[in-house]
Design an enzyme around this catalytic site. Structure first.
Site, PDB file in Angstrom:
ATOM      1  N   VAL A 137      -5.506   3.043  -3.446  1.00  0.00           N
ATOM      2  CA  VAL A 137      -4.140   3.066  -3.682  1.00  0.00           C
ATOM      3  C   VAL A 137      -3.560   4.522  -4.178  1.00  0.00           C
ATOM      4  O   VAL A 137      -4.443   5.084  -5.160  1.00  0.00           O
ATOM      5  CB  VAL A 137      -3.396   2.019  -4.746  1.00  0.00           C
ATOM      6  CG1 VAL A 137      -1.922   2.211  -4.775  1.00  0.00           C
ATOM      7  CG2 VAL A 137      -3.754   0.770  -4.422  1.00  0.00           C
ATOM      8  N   ASP A 206      -0.008   0.104   5.943  1.00  0.00           N
ATOM      9  CA  ASP A 206      -0.737   0.714   5.090  1.00  0.00           C
ATOM     10  C   ASP A 206      -0.102   0.708   3.634  1.00  0.00           C
ATOM     11  O   ASP A 206      -0.769   0.183   2.585  1.00  0.00           O
ATOM     12  CB  ASP A 206      -1.063   2.190   5.466  1.00  0.00           C
ATOM     13  CG  ASP A 206      -2.011   2.823   4.284  1.00  0.00           C
ATOM     14  OD1 ASP A 206      -3.113   2.579   4.127  1.00  0.00           O
ATOM     15  OD2 ASP A 206      -1.365   3.691   3.624  1.00  0.00           O
ATOM     16  N   LYS A 210      -1.244  -1.555   0.120  1.00  0.00           N
ATOM     17  CA  LYS A 210      -1.334  -1.000  -1.017  1.00  0.00           C
ATOM     18  C   LYS A 210      -0.469  -1.620  -2.306  1.00  0.00           C
ATOM     19  O   LYS A 210      -0.868  -1.856  -3.400  1.00  0.00           O
ATOM     20  CB  LYS A 210      -1.113   0.501  -1.064  1.00  0.00           C
ATOM     21  CG  LYS A 210      -2.023   1.550  -0.278  1.00  0.00           C
ATOM     22  CD  LYS A 210      -1.521   2.708  -0.065  1.00  0.00           C
ATOM     23  CE  LYS A 210      -2.574   3.572   0.654  1.00  0.00           C
ATOM     24  NZ  LYS A 210      -2.075   4.798   1.436  1.00  0.00           N
TER      25      LYS A 210
END
Ligand code: HSE
Length: 328
Positions: A137, A206, A210
Site C-alpha cells: 500500500v 488496485d 489497498k
C-alpha cells in the site's frame, strides 16, 4: 562507536519484473550502507524467474536464476522469500509454500493479500514466521508499520487518500499538460508505475485491494475488494477536467473508509472533485497521500511516491531488514 556484528541474511526474490528488478538494484546501490548501519549482510541467493535474458539495465548473475520451487523452498540457507511475481493464485500458493517451509515472507502484492488476507496472515502465525507487506500500500510510503505499531494506541475513525500512482499520474498530466489519456497511460507503464494489466489501475481495482488491506488493519473489518463500491477514472474526459478547473477544483481518484455514528465502517472509491486548497489537491504525478484520523493522535497525513521500482523497493527492503533484525 562499537562495531556491529555482521550477520548474513539470505533472500530469494520471486519474480524479476519491475519491482523485483528495482529491489535488486536498490540492494546493489545500498547493500553496503545497510551492512554498515544495521550489521545485516543481505545476499540474493536465488531468483525464481524464467526470463533470464531480459535487459534489466543492471547485470544480474545468471547463476542465481532458477525455475525450481524446490531450489528456493528446500534451501535451508534461505531466510526470507520476497514475493514479487504479482497476480493472485500463483503468488498466494508460493507465499504459503514458503511459510510452510519455515521462510519469512515479504511481499508487495496487494491483490494476493486483499484476496487471501486471513489465510496468509493465519499461515504466518501458524508457521511462526513473519509476513511483511509494507510495499503493498502506498509504494514507498510507510503506512502499514505506523498503523500496526506506533499508532496502536488509537481507535481509527477515518482513512482517506490517493492510493494509486498510475491514475494520479494520468489525471495530473491531463490536467497540467493537457495531454491525452492513452498517451499518459503508456508513459506510466514505461515508468513501471502501472500493473501488468493496467485495467486494474484505471478501473480502481488496485485501490480497492489497498483499501481492503488498510480496513483489515485499521478497523479489523474484512471487506473483500469486490464489495467496495468502486468507480475508476475511465470515464473522466478532458472536458471534465477543464470544467473542474473553471470551478477552481481538480479531479482525484479518492479512496475513503470511515467509522459511522453506529460504529459501522463505510467505504467507497471514486473520482472526486477537490477544491485546489484541499490538502490532497496538490498531490501530483505518481505521489500518493494517505490521511489517517485516530481518536488520540487526531489528523495525520502520509505522503510520498506511491509507485515505481525504487520507492517500492525501499519498502520491500525495509521489511527484509526488519525481519533480519528480529531473527538474526
Ligand atoms: N500500479 C500501482 C500504482 C503500483 O500505480 O499505484 C503501486 O501499487
Amino acid at each position: 562507536m562499537k562495531a556491529l556484528d555482521l550477520k548474513r541474511l539470505n533472500i530469494a526474490i520471486l519474480g524479476l519484473g519491475n519491482i523485483g528488478t528495482g529491489t535488486y538494484k536498490a540492494l546493489d546501490m545500498n547493500g553496503g550502507h545497510i551492512k554498515d548501519t544495521t550489521g545485516l549482510d543481505i545476499a540474493v541467493k536465488k531468483i525464481f524467474e524464467k526470463d533470464v535474458d531480459r535487459d534489466r539495465g543492471i547485470a544480474v548473475d545468471k547463476g542465481l536464476f532458477t525455475q525450481s520451487e524446490e531450489d528456493v523452498f528446500g534451501d535451508p540457507d534461505i531466510d526470507v522469500v520476497v514475493e514479487l511475481v504479482g497476480g493472485v493464485d500463483f503468488a498466494t500458493s508460493l507465499m504459503l509454500k514458503a511459510m510452510k517451509a519455515g521462510k519469512h515472507v515479504v511481499t508487495a502484492n496487494k491483490a494476493a493479500l486483499a484476496a487471501n488476507f486471513e489465510e496468509l496472515t493465519q499461515t504466518a502465525e501458524d508457521c511462526g514466521v513473519m509476513l511483511r507487506y509494507e510495499a503493498s500500500v502506498g509504494g514507498g510510503i510507510p503506512i502499514i508499520a505506523p498503523l500496526t505499531t506506533s499508532l496502536l494506541a488509537n481507535r481509527y475513525d477515518e482513512i482517506m487518500g490517493i492510493l494509486n500512482g498510475t491514475t494520479n499520474y494520468i489525471l495530473t498530466k491531463m490536467s497540467d499538460e493537457g495531454r491525452d489519456y492513452a498517451d499518459v497511460l503508456k508513459e506510466a507503464q514505461e515508468k513501471g508505475f502501472a500493473e501488468a494489466d493496467p485495467t486494474a489501475d484505471v478501473e480502481g481495482e488496485d485501490v480497492a485491494n489497498k483499501l481492503s488491506i488498510l480496513m483489515s488493519l485499521a478497523f479489523g473489518k474484512r471487506v473483500p475488494p469486490g464489495e467496495i463500491p468502486t468507480k475508476g477514472i475511465t470515464e473522466i474526459t478532458k472536458q471534465d477536467i477543464d470544467d473542474a478547473e473553471k470551478e477552481g477544483c481538480v479531479i482525484k481518484l479518492v479512496a475513503s473508509a470511515f467509522r459511522q455514528g453506529d460504529g459501522d465502517v463505510s467505504c467507497f472509491i471514486q473520482p472526486t472533485l477537490l477544491n485546489r486548497e484541499h490538502p490532497l489537491a496538490s498531490v501530483g504525478n505518481e505521489y500518493n497521500a494517505i490521511y489517517v484520523k485516530g481518536n488520540a493522535v487526531d489528523d495525520l497525513m502520509f505522503y510520498g511516491k506511491g509507485a515505481g521500482p525504487l520507492p517500492t523497493a525501499s519498502a520491500v527492503l525495509g521489511d527484509v531488514i526488519e525481519i533480519g533484525r528480529a531473527v538474526k
